[in-house]
Design an enzyme around this catalytic site. Structure first.
Site: not given
Ligand code: NAD
Length: 472
Positions: A170, A221-222, A226, A243, A277, A374
């Site tokens: 997704k 993601g965030s 996470g 991640e 990230c 961040e």
């Molecule tokens: P986010 O957590 O808002 O969303 C990430 C994904 O999770 C999206 O696809 C979203 O639809 C999905 N999601 C939202 N709620 C969910 C739930 N309850 N259950 C399952 N999935 C759900 O993050 P974002 O704003 O898209 O990305 C930015 C963040 O990602 C930043 O904090 C960045 O540092 C981090 N990031 C980390 C890495 C790494 O490798 N460590 C890489 C890229 C981005």
């Protein structure tokens, strides 16, 4: 307007309700994609489950050869998909932008295809032989963010299928189109059901991660999301790679040549407008070189063209979405109120599009949100520090620890500082330089599990020991 279908069990699924994907450079609509229903998510998981045993039973070399064919097709389609990435994500075609992202897509496809995880003899004596094998886990649910949408989707999918798992991915609701197109290409080559894609917002992700029929979750993601994913997986006990976000510190020692490191430091902080990230998000610069480093960054900011990334002259794009734009703006306003000095940028560029200029801030220290949180945007706080020990202590005083870097012309000094920094990766004289052969993952609140290289393949596998008694 183009509508992009999902792919389940090798079929294009147009879906019912749709949502628009917005171009952050123009505010226009790039295309529309389906909001997957619960039933569609469940169908995708069932398709992945049904395809998995046959896929895992194929010889490893067959799977590797199919991945290489996918790499060929990605190369052929690079320009078309890079254009879609630019339109939905904002990063320009030029510079370290969407063509660069497509090079990574190809590289992170070919490298796992070229690797194989061999069984390891972990113990042997006269009485027994113990061999550690790495076998597929089953169905992998992959959930991706919006910053490097195509590359991160590939990071998640390719090692998974290389090891004999099947996938339901997704992508982020902000940037699903390039990933839909990559999965369409993969489905030209792979058996039906090996890779499936569903689109939608967090509820679609939550349906996936709470499924009892998912064996492994790869989430990028965030930190906040996470935690929800980890909670959802606590019922199924699905394996997790998390991640998550970071707030990487870069420590600049007083022996650097500021002009020589400026470009590396600039892109270390501002690649993809800081929406990466593992970007440098806090610079701790020793007093003797502080002013020179600030000046060198500002000089570069002044000559980097920003605008619609479809124009090849531009190397800086917009902030991807308005929520992130508002967050960055608020952090800068708060820094101003704290008495910080804004050396360049600091005021939104004005529409159309979410353009915010590169912003270099000094006269700021820990305790202000721009340093502690961040920012994930084109603004960098530069903190003046005295000795190395102070810089290290401040760098380590964070709940997250994805990456960090040390900048120095003295290798011994740099190594000594690197050894003391808490992070999944510490770079020396570079920042965020990920490589498909080099394991990557977070420490502390930045998550756990490794991606890339042999370690990445192992983390999408079940370790299985076969322990044989020697008789006679
Ligand atoms: P986010 O957590 O808002 O969303 C990430 C994904 O999770 C999206 O696809 C979203 O639809 C999905 N999601 C939202 N709620 C969910 C739930 N309850 N259950 C399952 N999935 C759900 O993050 P974002 O704003 O898209 O990305 C930015 C963040 O990602 C930043 O904090 C960045 O540092 C981090 N990031 C980390 C890495 C790494 O490798 N460590 C890489 C890229 C981005």
């Amino acid at each position: 307007m183009a509508q992009y279908p999902m792919h389940i069990n090798g079929h294009a699924i147009p879906g019912g309700a749709h949502f628009d994907v917005i171009n952050p450079s123009t505010g226009g609509v790039v295309g529309s994609v389906p909001s997957a229903t619960d039933a569609e998510v469940d169908q995708a998981i069932a398709a992945a489950r049904a395809a998995q045993a046959d896929w895992a039973a194929r010889p490893s070399d067959d799977r590797a050869a199919l991945l290489q064919r996918i790499g060929d097709r990605f190369e052929e389609e690079s320009e078309r998909i890079a254009s879609l990435i630019t339109q939905e994500q904002g990063k320009p075609l030029s510079g370290p932008g969407s063509m660069f992202e497509m090079e990574a897509v190809v590289g992170f496809t070919r490298v796992p295809a070229s690797l194989d995880v061999e069984p390891e003899v972990v113990f042997e004596d006269d009485t027994r032989l113990d061999v550690l094998h790495y076998v597929p886990l089953g169905v992998v649910a992959a959930i991706a963010p919006w910053n490097w949408p195509a590359m991160i989707a590939i990071w998640q999918m390719m090692p998974s299928i290389r090891m004999g798992n099947t996938v339901v991915i997704k992508p982020s609701e902000y940037t699903p189109i390039a990933t839909l197109e990559l999965v369409a290409i993969m489905n030209e080559i792979l058996p039906p059901g090996v890779v499936n894609i569903v689109t939608g917002a967090g509820d679609v992700g939550a349906r996936l991660t709470s499924s009892p029929d998912v064996d492994k979750i790869m989430f990028t993601g965030s930190v906040e999301t996470g935690r929800k994913v980890a909670a959802a997986a606590s019922t199924s006990l699905a394996r997790l790679t998390l991640e998550l976000g970071g707030n990487d510190a870069a420590i600049v020692l007083d022996d650097v040549d500021a002009s020589a490191i400026a470009e590396g430091l600039f892109w270390g902080a501002f690649v993809n407008m800081g929406q990466t990230c593992a970007c440098a998000k806090r610079l701790y610069v020793q007093d003797a070189v502080h002013d020179e480093v600030v000046e060198a960054l500002v000089n570069l900011a002044n000559v980097m063209p920003m605008g619609d990334g479809l124009d090849p002259a531009n190397v800086l794009g917009p902030i991807q979405n308005t929520a992130q734009f508002d967050k960055v703006s608020a952090l800068v306003e708060d820094a101003k109120k704290s008495g910080a000095t804004i050396h360049c940028g600091g005021v939104p560029t004005g529409g159309p599009g979410n353009f915010y200029p590169i912003t270099v801030v000094s006269g700021i220290t820990d305790g202000v949100d721009l340093v502690d949180v961040e920012q994930f945007g084109p603004v960098i706080p530069v903190i003046r520090v005295g000795d190395e020990a102070d810089a290290i202590a401040r760098a380590n005083a964070s709940t997250v620890a994805l990456g960090a870097s040390v900048w120095s012309s003295n290798p011994e000094r740099a190594s000594a500082v690197a050894a003391q920094l808490d992070a999944g990766t510490v770079w020396v004289n570079q920042h965020g330089a990920v490589h498909p052969m080099v394991p990557f993952g977070g420490a502390k609140g930045s998550g756990f599990g490794l991606e890339f290289g042999i370690d990445g393949l192992k983390s999408v596998s079940q370790p299985k020991v076969i322990s044989t008694a020697k008789t006679g």
